[in-house]
Design a protein around this motif. Structure first.
Motif, short mmCIF file in Angstrom:
data_model
loop_
_atom_site.label_atom_id
_atom_site.label_comp_id
_atom_site.label_asym_id
_atom_site.label_seq_id
_atom_site.Cartn_x
_atom_site.Cartn_y
_atom_site.Cartn_z
N ILE A 12 0.82 -1.22 0.17
CA ILE A 12 0.02 0.11 0.01
C ILE A 12 0.90 1.29 -0.16
CG2 ILE A 12 -1.88 -1.10 1.01
CD1 ILE A 12 -0.87 0.29 3.76
N LYS A 66 9.21 7.68 4.44
CA LYS A 66 9.34 6.50 3.98
C LYS A 66 7.97 5.51 4.21
CE LYS A 66 11.43 2.85 6.02
NZ LYS A 66 10.18 2.03 5.97
N PRO A 68 5.80 1.84 3.92
CA PRO A 68 6.02 0.65 4.68
C PRO A 68 7.18 -0.44 3.37
CG PRO A 68 3.74 0.61 4.11
CD PRO A 68 4.38 1.97 3.84
N ILE A 69 7.75 -1.05 3.99
CA ILE A 69 8.57 -2.04 3.31
C ILE A 69 8.38 -3.49 3.63
CG2 ILE A 69 11.10 -2.53 2.73
CD1 ILE A 69 11.37 0.50 2.52
N THR A 70 8.12 -4.40 2.47
CA THR A 70 8.00 -5.86 2.54
C THR A 70 9.16 -6.23 2.83
OG1 THR A 70 6.10 -5.66 1.31
CG2 THR A 70 6.97 -8.00 1.27
N THR A 71 9.48 -7.31 3.80
CA THR A 71 10.83 -7.95 4.13
C THR A 71 10.59 -9.18 3.39
OG1 THR A 71 10.99 -6.76 6.42
CG2 THR A 71 12.52 -8.94 5.59
N GLU A 272 8.22 7.33 9.32
CA GLU A 272 7.82 6.35 8.65
C GLU A 272 6.30 6.02 9.63
OE1 GLU A 272 9.91 2.68 8.66
OE2 GLU A 272 10.68 3.38 10.45
N ALA A 273 5.36 5.53 8.83
CA ALA A 273 4.07 4.89 9.71
C ALA A 273 4.51 3.57 10.32
CB ALA A 273 2.88 4.51 8.55
N THR A 274 3.75 3.32 11.22
CA THR A 274 4.27 2.18 12.10
C THR A 274 3.69 0.83 11.48
OG1 THR A 274 2.74 2.50 13.62
CG2 THR A 274 4.90 3.46 14.31
N HIS A 275 2.91 0.93 10.60
CA HIS A 275 2.16 -0.30 10.16
C HIS A 275 2.91 -0.71 9.10
CE1 HIS A 275 0.80 1.91 6.58
NE2 HIS A 275 0.18 2.78 7.60
N GLY A 276 2.51 -2.14 8.38
CA GLY A 276 3.45 -2.95 7.42
C GLY A 276 2.81 -2.58 6.10
N ALA A 278 0.87 -4.39 4.21
CA ALA A 278 -0.82 -4.63 4.04
C ALA A 278 -0.81 -5.27 2.56
CB ALA A 278 -1.63 -3.35 4.34
N ASP A 280 -2.67 -7.66 1.65
CA ASP A 280 -3.89 -8.15 1.58
C ASP A 280 -4.82 -6.97 0.96
OD1 ASP A 280 -3.30 -6.79 3.94
OD2 ASP A 280 -5.09 -7.82 4.99
N ALA A 287 -6.53 1.54 1.58
CA ALA A 287 -5.58 1.81 2.59
C ALA A 287 -5.73 3.19 3.32
CB ALA A 287 -4.16 1.87 2.23
N ASN A 288 -5.66 3.40 4.76
CA ASN A 288 -5.57 4.53 5.64
C ASN A 288 -4.21 5.00 5.32
OD1 ASN A 288 -5.84 6.26 7.36
ND2 ASN A 288 -7.06 4.92 9.02
N ASP A 329 -10.79 0.30 7.65
CA ASP A 329 -10.40 -0.23 8.93
C ASP A 329 -10.76 0.71 10.03
OD1 ASP A 329 -8.90 1.84 7.64
OD2 ASP A 329 -7.56 2.08 9.29
#
Ligand code: NAI
Length: 349
Positions: A12, A66, A68-71, A272-276, A278, A280, A287-288, A329
């Motif tokens: 997102i 920044k 979120p970043i997928t690991t 950076e936002a603290t969520h990942g 997302a 899904d 996305a919020n 959400d």
């Protein structure tokens, strides 16, 4: 005009980044973005999770925003977030948590900033397993205090890093007009390590007589936070306690969903936002954007742009209190990312 490195990130990330760009531009925030890549997208297009170009941009601008970043799953990938923290020595993790209108939670009056030391403590990753390559025995390593079958992990606390995070917390409190700083640790049990943390922060506290300071043992603090979070303001702590307490305090304000964050060092900061990422809901306009938007607000405050930061915060609060134009959400009948973005722009004064 401030030049800022923008890393949209994965999942997102690009959608919420677009939203934040639109809102900042409508609010006439004096920010120009240099857009670069990191994460899974960068791995596909440039062959690296954290390309040199991205590091060079951050080195130049000294300020990053920044997504979120997928690991990627699999061995050999270091988390981009951890790498950035280490490369730029971003020693302070700052998470402000505030009750917001329209966000369901058990409390209405939370306004706490968690300041976490980012570089040492048990997170150094210095561990020994019973059969590791370490040639000395566990007994030799611990002076006989620990039995041979134990795995051990080293908790490293230095006066330097503890004073540095203590000073950061007091400077933050001063700059943001906060009322109190509370240090937390478990110094009654870990007398050397946590004792050193307390001694170091206490020494710094003496330089700020105008800001009340106290110390609360970390177990007692957990209880006091859930009983009466309104009694706390700025909390400062070492790495592991910070990891745990960040999530505890997030829970007091309704979860990590809209929580902003920053990793800050000397003369350098990444917001950076603290969520990942997302995966899904990625690409579905669901996305919020608030986690990243409120991180951008923190960035504007860091850059000294208090007025525009305040105007965006007020617009967000108006939209949340109204409740009709928020993403799913936050409310089952919610709207899309674009609709929420438009509503925030409309609410700007
Ligand atoms: P996640 O935070 O991405 O998702 C957890 C749940 O929250 C999902 O149902 C998701 O749809 C929802 N969600 C998250 N952000 C949302 C938003 N802005 N609006 C609406 N719903 C939202 O956590 P998850 O699934 O554990 O991690 C996914 C990927 O993100 C992983 O690769 C992980 O490594 C990475 N990650 C990256 C972080 C970062 O870059 N700072 C932090 C946390 C995870």
């Amino acid at each position: 005009m401030h030049l800022v490195t923008l890393i949209p990130g994965d999942g997102i990330g690009p959608e919420i980044t677009e939203s934040v760009k639109e809102i900042l531009s409508s609010a006439k925030a004096p920010v120009e973005f240099e857009e670069v890549q990191a994460g899974e997208g960068a791995l596909e297009s440039e062959g690296e999770l954290l390309p040199l170009k991205t590091l060079q941009s951050l080195e130049k601008t000294k300020v990053g925003l920044k997504g979120p970043i997928t690991t990627p799953i699999g061995k050999g990938f270091r988390s981009v977030n951890v790498s950035l923290r280490q490369i730029f020595n971003l020693y302070a993790c700052v998470r402000p948590y505030r009750s917001m209108p329209g966000i369901a939670s058990r409390y209405e009056n939370v306004d706490i900033v968690v300041v976490r030391e980012n570089t040492e403590d048990l997170y150094k990753g210095v561990e020994f397993a019973p059969n590791s390559k370490e040639t000395r025995t566990i007994s030799e390593l611990t002076g006989g205090a620990v039995s041979e079958d134990a795995a051990i992990s080293i908790k490293a606390i230095t006066a330097h890093a503890s004073e540095r995070i203590g000073r950061f917390a007091f400077e933050y409190a001063k700059k943001h007009g906060r009322k109190k700083v509370t240090a937390t640790a478990k110094a009654n049990i870990m007398k050397f390590t946590d004792g050193l943390f307390y001694d170091s922060v206490r020494k710094v506290a003496e330089e700020y007589p105008e800001i009340p300071y106290n110390e609360v043992l970390v177990d007692a603090l957990c209880m006091k936070l859930v009983q009466a979070p309104e009694n706390f303001d700025v909390l400062v702590m070492s790495n592991l306690y910070g990891d745990l307490l960040s999530d505890l305090v997030a829970g007091l304000v309704g979860g990590l969903g809209v929580a902003p964050g920053a990793n800050i060092g000397d003369g350098m900061a990444i917001f950076e936002a603290t969520h990942g990422s997302a995966p899904d809901i990625a690409g579905k306009n669901l996305a919020n954007p608030l986690g990243l938007l409120l991180s951008a607000v923190m960035m504007l405050e860091y850059l000294g742009e208090m007025d525009v930061a305040r105007r965006i915060t007020k617009a967000v609060e108006t939209v949340l209190a109204d409740g009709r134009y928020v993403t799913k959400d936050l409310c089952p009948e919610g709207v899309t990312t674009s609709e929420m973005t438009k509503a925030i722009i409309k609410a700007l004064d």
